[in-house]
Design an enzyme around this catalytic site. Structure first.
Site, PDB file in Angstrom:
ATOM      1  CE  LYS A 130      -3.018   2.097   2.638  1.00  0.00           C
ATOM      2  NZ  LYS A 130      -2.011   3.473   3.571  1.00  0.00           N
ATOM      3  CG  ASP A 148      -7.737   2.876   2.583  1.00  0.00           C
ATOM      4  OD1 ASP A 148      -8.282   2.427   2.297  1.00  0.00           O
ATOM      5  OD2 ASP A 148      -8.119   4.179   3.811  1.00  0.00           O
TER       6      ASP A 148
END
Length: 220
Positions: A130, A148
């Site tokens: 991420k 997320d």
């Protein structure tokens, strides 16, 4: 959100276009809410944001980046100096160690520059997929998708990018979202999830894509 073994199919192409066109019209140039001044400070900010809010990270990094906005300056500041600046952030001791470690690697192996490779970024301490995708997207203009919990929720509720986990949602965005929207897709989705399509009670009454969204449990 309950996770079913059966996924709903992604929305058809034209419905995806309609939704993203509205998100684009409302916010043509979305940006990360983390403050940074260069690719290096972005790496640090995103690494610090794990299990912390962007607001909290920005408060901590305001002073930190004023004195250390390059890997070498961060090393010169030292572990104790970094720790003191970020002690208001969760897991700050380990994060400070990661910041020093990744700064050392950038100086020793990359001449102080941040690499524009996902694999290279993910080799840095405290940098996961991420974080790497945020850096690739925001610092280097690559259409990488940083998924997320907000994007996972919105992707499934709207069927823009259904998936059983964040990896599946990332692939669904890459496979299904029209190419013209890929660069900013994750920004639109995270902001929509953060402020409108919230977890416990989505704000459907003020949602600009309410009539296009197939989510069945809309709020009045």
């Amino acid at each position: 959100m309950a996770r079913s073994s059966r996924l709903s199919p992604p929305l058809p192409f034209q419905e995806q276009v309609a939704i993203f066109a509205r998100l684009e019209e409302a916010n043509p140039h979305p940006e990360t809410e983390l403050n940074f001044v260069n690719p290096y400070t972005l790496v640090v900010a995103v690494a610090l944001s794990a299990q912390a809010t962007d607001i909290g990270v920005n408060k901590a990094t305001k002073g930190l980046f004023a004195v250390a906005d390059t890997p070498q300056k961060m090393l010169d500041l030292g572990l104790e100096g970094v720790t003191e600046h970020i002690r208001t952030i969760g897991l700050y001791r380990q994060k400070a160690k990661n910041v020093i470690a990744l700064s050392r690697i950038l100086v020793q192996d990359y001449g102080g520059a941040v690499p524009d490779s996902r694999a290279a970024l993910m080799s840095l301490p405290g940098v996961g997929r991420k974080t790497a995708n945020v850096v690739l997207n925001c610092a280097f203009g690559q259409p990488a998708q940083a998924v997320d919990t907000h994007i996972f929720r919105v992707g499934n509720r709207t069927r823009l990018a259904p998936g059983r986990d964040v990896d599946e949602v990332e692939r669904a965005i890459e496979d299904n979202v029209p190419a013209r929207f890929q660069q900013h897709a994750h920004h639109w989705l995270i902001l929509h999830g953060r402020y409108i399509c919230q977890a416990r009670r989505p704000r459907c009454a003020v949602c600009i894509i309410n009539d296009l969204c197939p989510y069945e449990e809309k709020t009045a």
